[in-house]
Design a protein around this motif. Structure first.
Motif, short mmCIF file in Angstrom:
data_model
loop_
_atom_site.label_atom_id
_atom_site.label_comp_id
_atom_site.label_asym_id
_atom_site.label_seq_id
_atom_site.Cartn_x
_atom_site.Cartn_y
_atom_site.Cartn_z
N PHE A 93 0.83 -1.21 0.00
CA PHE A 93 0.00 0.00 0.00
C PHE A 93 0.86 1.25 0.00
CE2 PHE A 93 -1.77 3.32 2.78
CZ PHE A 93 -2.87 3.71 2.02
N VAL A 94 1.83 1.30 0.89
CA VAL A 94 2.71 2.48 0.98
C VAL A 94 3.50 2.65 -0.32
CG1 VAL A 94 4.70 3.46 2.19
CG2 VAL A 94 2.83 2.42 3.49
N ALA A 95 3.96 1.54 -0.90
CA ALA A 95 4.71 1.62 -2.15
C ALA A 95 3.85 2.13 -3.31
CB ALA A 95 5.30 0.25 -2.50
N LEU A 96 2.56 1.83 -3.28
CA LEU A 96 1.66 2.23 -4.37
C LEU A 96 1.18 3.68 -4.24
CD1 LEU A 96 -0.54 -0.96 -4.85
CD2 LEU A 96 1.17 -0.03 -6.42
N VAL A 97 1.32 4.30 -3.08
CA VAL A 97 0.81 5.67 -2.90
C VAL A 97 1.43 6.62 -3.92
CG1 VAL A 97 0.80 7.66 -1.34
CG2 VAL A 97 0.12 5.42 -0.50
N GLY A 98 2.73 6.53 -4.14
CA GLY A 98 3.39 7.43 -5.09
C GLY A 98 3.04 7.15 -6.53
N ILE A 99 2.54 5.97 -6.82
CA ILE A 99 2.20 5.60 -8.19
C ILE A 99 0.71 5.82 -8.46
CG2 ILE A 99 2.15 3.69 -9.86
CD1 ILE A 99 4.48 2.46 -8.14
N LEU A 100 -0.14 5.27 -7.60
CA LEU A 100 -1.58 5.28 -7.84
C LEU A 100 -2.34 6.38 -7.10
CD1 LEU A 100 -2.45 1.47 -7.60
CD2 LEU A 100 -2.05 2.84 -9.64
N MET A 102 -3.00 8.16 -3.05
CA MET A 102 -3.47 7.60 -1.78
C MET A 102 -4.77 6.82 -1.99
SD MET A 102 -2.92 7.24 1.44
CE MET A 102 -1.88 8.51 2.08
N TYR A 103 -5.64 7.37 -2.81
CA TYR A 103 -6.95 6.77 -3.01
C TYR A 103 -6.86 5.51 -3.87
CZ TYR A 103 -7.88 11.43 -1.38
OH TYR A 103 -7.85 12.59 -0.64
N GLY A 104 -6.03 5.52 -4.89
CA GLY A 104 -5.84 4.33 -5.72
C GLY A 104 -5.18 3.21 -4.94
N ALA A 105 -4.19 3.55 -4.11
CA ALA A 105 -3.52 2.55 -3.28
C ALA A 105 -4.51 1.97 -2.27
CB ALA A 105 -2.31 3.16 -2.58
N MET A 106 -5.39 2.82 -1.74
CA MET A 106 -6.40 2.36 -0.80
C MET A 106 -7.35 1.37 -1.49
SD MET A 106 -8.96 4.80 1.44
CE MET A 106 -7.72 6.05 1.55
N THR A 127 -17.79 -3.00 -3.67
CA THR A 127 -18.59 -1.93 -3.08
C THR A 127 -17.77 -1.15 -2.05
OG1 THR A 127 -20.62 -3.19 -3.42
CG2 THR A 127 -20.70 -1.41 -1.79
N ILE A 128 -17.12 -1.87 -1.16
CA ILE A 128 -16.33 -1.22 -0.11
C ILE A 128 -15.07 -0.60 -0.70
CG2 ILE A 128 -14.96 -1.65 1.98
CD1 ILE A 128 -17.11 -3.71 2.76
N ALA A 129 -14.37 -1.32 -1.59
CA ALA A 129 -13.12 -0.81 -2.16
C ALA A 129 -13.34 0.42 -3.02
CB ALA A 129 -12.44 -1.90 -2.97
N THR A 130 -14.52 0.59 -3.56
CA THR A 130 -14.83 1.79 -4.35
C THR A 130 -15.34 2.92 -3.47
OG1 THR A 130 -15.38 0.37 -6.22
CG2 THR A 130 -16.15 2.65 -6.32
N SER A 131 -16.22 2.60 -2.54
CA SER A 131 -16.85 3.67 -1.75
C SER A 131 -15.91 4.29 -0.71
CB SER A 131 -18.12 3.16 -1.08
OG SER A 131 -17.84 2.10 -0.20
N ILE A 132 -15.08 3.52 -0.07
CA ILE A 132 -14.21 4.06 0.98
C ILE A 132 -13.24 5.11 0.43
CG2 ILE A 132 -12.37 3.48 2.64
CD1 ILE A 132 -15.19 2.74 3.62
N PRO A 133 -12.52 4.86 -0.67
CA PRO A 133 -11.65 5.93 -1.19
C PRO A 133 -12.42 7.18 -1.62
CG PRO A 133 -11.00 3.83 -2.10
CD PRO A 133 -12.29 3.60 -1.37
N GLY A 151 -0.13 10.83 -6.69
CA GLY A 151 0.57 9.86 -7.51
C GLY A 151 0.80 10.36 -8.91
N MET A 152 0.89 9.44 -9.85
CA MET A 152 1.12 9.79 -11.25
C MET A 152 -0.18 10.31 -11.87
SD MET A 152 3.63 6.83 -12.51
CE MET A 152 5.21 6.61 -11.74
N ALA A 153 -0.05 10.96 -13.00
CA ALA A 153 -1.16 11.73 -13.58
C ALA A 153 -2.28 10.89 -14.19
CB ALA A 153 -0.61 12.69 -14.63
#
Length: 167
Positions: A93-100, A102-106, A127-133, A151-153
């Motif tokens: 998750f932490v590794a993906l924050v810079g790429i995706l 915070m919300y994409g990594a979540m 449902t949960i993975a989409t609504s929580i971010p 993250g990236m654009a």
């Protein structure tokens, strides 16, 4: 288990003292006409945590808590496996924050945790993975006015669409 209880209490006590020290650089009291100072909540929550670690150590010394009476190891093989799976997911998750972002990594972490570790249905997982971010996006971006890492654009169109709802 007994050793783990006192070591954990000691580490949390040191962390509490550090947090109290760092937050004391800001005002930790009540500022007349403004409210609590910037260090108020961190300082007093860390102070409460320090008191709790003292109570844990006291119960450990008296052997009144179940962990302080136990001779079992802290983690059995299943516990070690779960620690590795959950800890690895958090590192991912932490590794993906810079790429995706915070919300994409979540989103990715919640899919991993709910579907693959928790074995929940795809409907509930998505449902949960989409609504929580999305809820977190509105909470931080609209209500708190705090921008989390984007993250990236390539997810920028999603953030632009959500921002049109805010403004």
């Amino acid at each position: 288990m007994r050793r783990a209880e006192i070591v954990t209490a000691g580490v949390l006590a040191l962390l509490s003292i550090y947090l109290m020290w760092k937050s004391s650089f800001l005002e930790i009291g009540y500022i007349r006409g403004e409210g609590p100072g910037g260090g108020f909540w961190p300082f007093w929550l860390a102070a409460i945590m320090l008191i709790c670690t003292g109570l844990i150590a006291f119960n450990w010394y008296r052997r009144t808590s179940p962990p302080s009476q136990s001779t079992e190891p802290l983690l059995d093989p299943y516990g070690q496996k779960m620690l590795a799976l959950v800890g690895g997911g958090i590192v991912g998750f932490v590794a993906l924050v810079g790429i995706l972002s915070m919300y994409g990594a979540m989103f990715v972490f919640l899919i991993y945790y709910l579907r693959f570790l928790g074995r929940h249905s795809w409907l509930m997982t998505m449902t949960i993975a989409t609504s929580i971010p999305i809820i977190f996006f509105f909470f931080f971006e609209a209500l708190m006015r705090i921008t989390l890492p984007k993250g990236m654009a390539f997810l920028e169109p999603v953030f632009n669409a959500l921002n049109t709802i805010i403004y």
